[in-house]
Design a protein around this motif. Structure first.
Motif, PDB file in Angstrom:
ATOM      1  N   UNK A  85     -63.262   8.655 121.890  1.00  0.00           N
ATOM      2  CA  UNK A  85     -63.279   8.506 123.346  1.00  0.00           C
ATOM      3  C   UNK A  85     -63.259   7.040 123.767  1.00  0.00           C
ATOM      4  N   UNK A  86     -63.569   6.130 122.820  1.00  0.00           N
ATOM      5  CA  UNK A  86     -63.530   4.704 123.125  1.00  0.00           C
ATOM      6  C   UNK A  86     -62.103   4.264 123.420  1.00  0.00           C
ATOM      7  N   UNK A  87     -61.968   3.075 124.003  1.00  0.00           N
ATOM      8  CA  UNK A  87     -60.638   2.598 124.415  1.00  0.00           C
ATOM      9  C   UNK A  87     -59.766   2.200 123.230  1.00  0.00           C
ATOM     10  N   UNK A  88     -60.389   1.767 122.117  1.00  0.00           N
ATOM     11  CA  UNK A  88     -59.659   1.281 120.937  1.00  0.00           C
ATOM     12  C   UNK A  88     -58.672   0.167 121.309  1.00  0.00           C
ATOM     13  N   UNK A  89     -58.998  -0.609 122.352  1.00  0.00           N
ATOM     14  CA  UNK A  89     -58.105  -1.647 122.849  1.00  0.00           C
ATOM     15  C   UNK A  89     -57.759  -2.641 121.744  1.00  0.00           C
ATOM     16  N   UNK A  90     -56.485  -2.951 121.614  1.00  0.00           N
ATOM     17  CA  UNK A  90     -56.011  -3.873 120.594  1.00  0.00           C
ATOM     18  C   UNK A  90     -55.395  -3.124 119.430  1.00  0.00           C
ATOM     19  N   UNK A  91     -55.450  -3.742 118.255  1.00  0.00           N
ATOM     20  CA  UNK A  91     -54.947  -3.132 117.022  1.00  0.00           C
ATOM     21  C   UNK A  91     -56.069  -3.192 115.987  1.00  0.00           C
ATOM     22  N   UNK A  92     -57.072  -2.304 116.127  1.00  0.00           N
ATOM     23  CA  UNK A  92     -58.255  -2.416 115.275  1.00  0.00           C
ATOM     24  C   UNK A  92     -57.968  -2.138 113.807  1.00  0.00           C
ATOM     25  N   UNK A 112     -64.464  -3.964 126.312  1.00  0.00           N
ATOM     26  CA  UNK A 112     -65.704  -3.194 126.428  1.00  0.00           C
ATOM     27  C   UNK A 112     -65.449  -1.733 126.051  1.00  0.00           C
ATOM     28  N   UNK A 113     -66.433  -1.103 125.427  1.00  0.00           N
ATOM     29  CA  UNK A 113     -66.352   0.323 125.120  1.00  0.00           C
ATOM     30  C   UNK A 113     -65.216   0.689 124.184  1.00  0.00           C
ATOM     31  N   UNK A 114     -64.951  -0.178 123.187  1.00  0.00           N
ATOM     32  CA  UNK A 114     -63.850   0.120 122.259  1.00  0.00           C
ATOM     33  C   UNK A 114     -64.157   1.350 121.408  1.00  0.00           C
ATOM     34  N   UNK A 115     -65.436   1.587 121.138  1.00  0.00           N
ATOM     35  CA  UNK A 115     -65.900   2.810 120.481  1.00  0.00           C
ATOM     36  C   UNK A 115     -67.137   3.287 121.228  1.00  0.00           C
ATOM     37  N   UNK A 116     -67.311   4.608 121.281  1.00  0.00           N
ATOM     38  CA  UNK A 116     -68.442   5.184 122.000  1.00  0.00           C
ATOM     39  C   UNK A 116     -69.285   6.051 121.070  1.00  0.00           C
ATOM     40  N   UNK A 117     -70.558   6.263 121.423  1.00  0.00           N
ATOM     41  CA  UNK A 117     -71.408   7.127 120.597  1.00  0.00           C
ATOM     42  C   UNK A 117     -70.762   8.499 120.404  1.00  0.00           C
ATOM     43  N   UNK A 118     -70.763   8.963 119.169  1.00  0.00           N
ATOM     44  CA  UNK A 118     -70.172  10.265 118.855  1.00  0.00           C
ATOM     45  C   UNK A 118     -68.753  10.183 118.339  1.00  0.00           C
TER      46      UNK A 118
END
Length: 198
Positions: A85-92, A112-118
């Motif tokens: 559900x996180x944005x995963x912004x960029x090329x992780x 912000x919020x690139x990964x979220x709990x769960x």
């Protein structure tokens, strides 16, 4: 025997998918205070219930038979969390990890919020880990990601995998193929699977 892969379209009617911790609790006979010892054996557990008629019933039968009870292993997804559900912004990129944290680089700087709990992260074939808090990228695009359970295997360096993460599991019983069937040929299976630990 190589791992079987559970098809994503063969979804259960209901599921449990959770991390089972391994703790010992005892109470003092004098004070009643509890002492807790956490042991190093936390693992994923999955309980799946299927209710199917032909032809999917035959597909479930074939998959269970191919596992040969607890002898075989299967890569099982958590159908609730097939995508982060996180944005995963960029090329992780997964760059490393140890204990209960992963190092990820390549996020958009300061995102912000690139990964979220769960969210789930696939760290190596058959190993998935649960993100336990909100993750924001640093100014250089890197992030330290807290996860459970602890890492048991070296992580696979490369693109961050957060879609259709799977856990290597085995059936808990030789009787997993039991399938009570009711008219009109509706069969039911209740499967319990445990993560294969290194």
């Amino acid at each position: 025997m190589s791992d079987l892969v559970w098809p994503l379209d063969l979804r259960p009617a209901s599921q449990e998918f959770y991390i089972q911790t391994l703790s010992t609790v005892w109470a003092s006979p004098y004070t009643g205070q509890n002492q807790v010892l956490e042991r190093d054996g936390a693992r994923w557990v999955s309980r799946l219930t299927f209710l199917r008629g032909d032809p999917l019933a035959r597909q479930v039968d074939a998959l269970i038979a191919s596992l040969r009870g607890p002898a075989g292993t299967v890569l099982v997804p958590d159908w609730r969390t097939l995508a982060a559900r996180g944005t995963l912004a960029g090329t992780p990129q997964l760059a490393g990890g140890s204990g209960r944290s992963l190092t990820v680089t390549g996020f958009a700087p300061g995102a912000m919020g690139v990964l979220l709990p769960g969210d789930l992260i696939q760290t190596s074939p058959g190993r998935a880990h649960l993100v336990t808090s909100i993750v924001n990228a640093g100014p250089d695009g890197s992030a330290l990601v807290p996860v459970e359970p602890r890492l048991r295997d070296p992580v696979t360096i490369g693109p961050l995998v957060t879609t259709a993460c799977r856990v290597r599991m085995r059936l808990s019983s030789d009787d997993a193929g039991r399938n009570p069937t009711r008219p009109p040929r509706r069969s039911e299976w209740s499967l319990e699977l445990f993560e294969v630990l290194a």
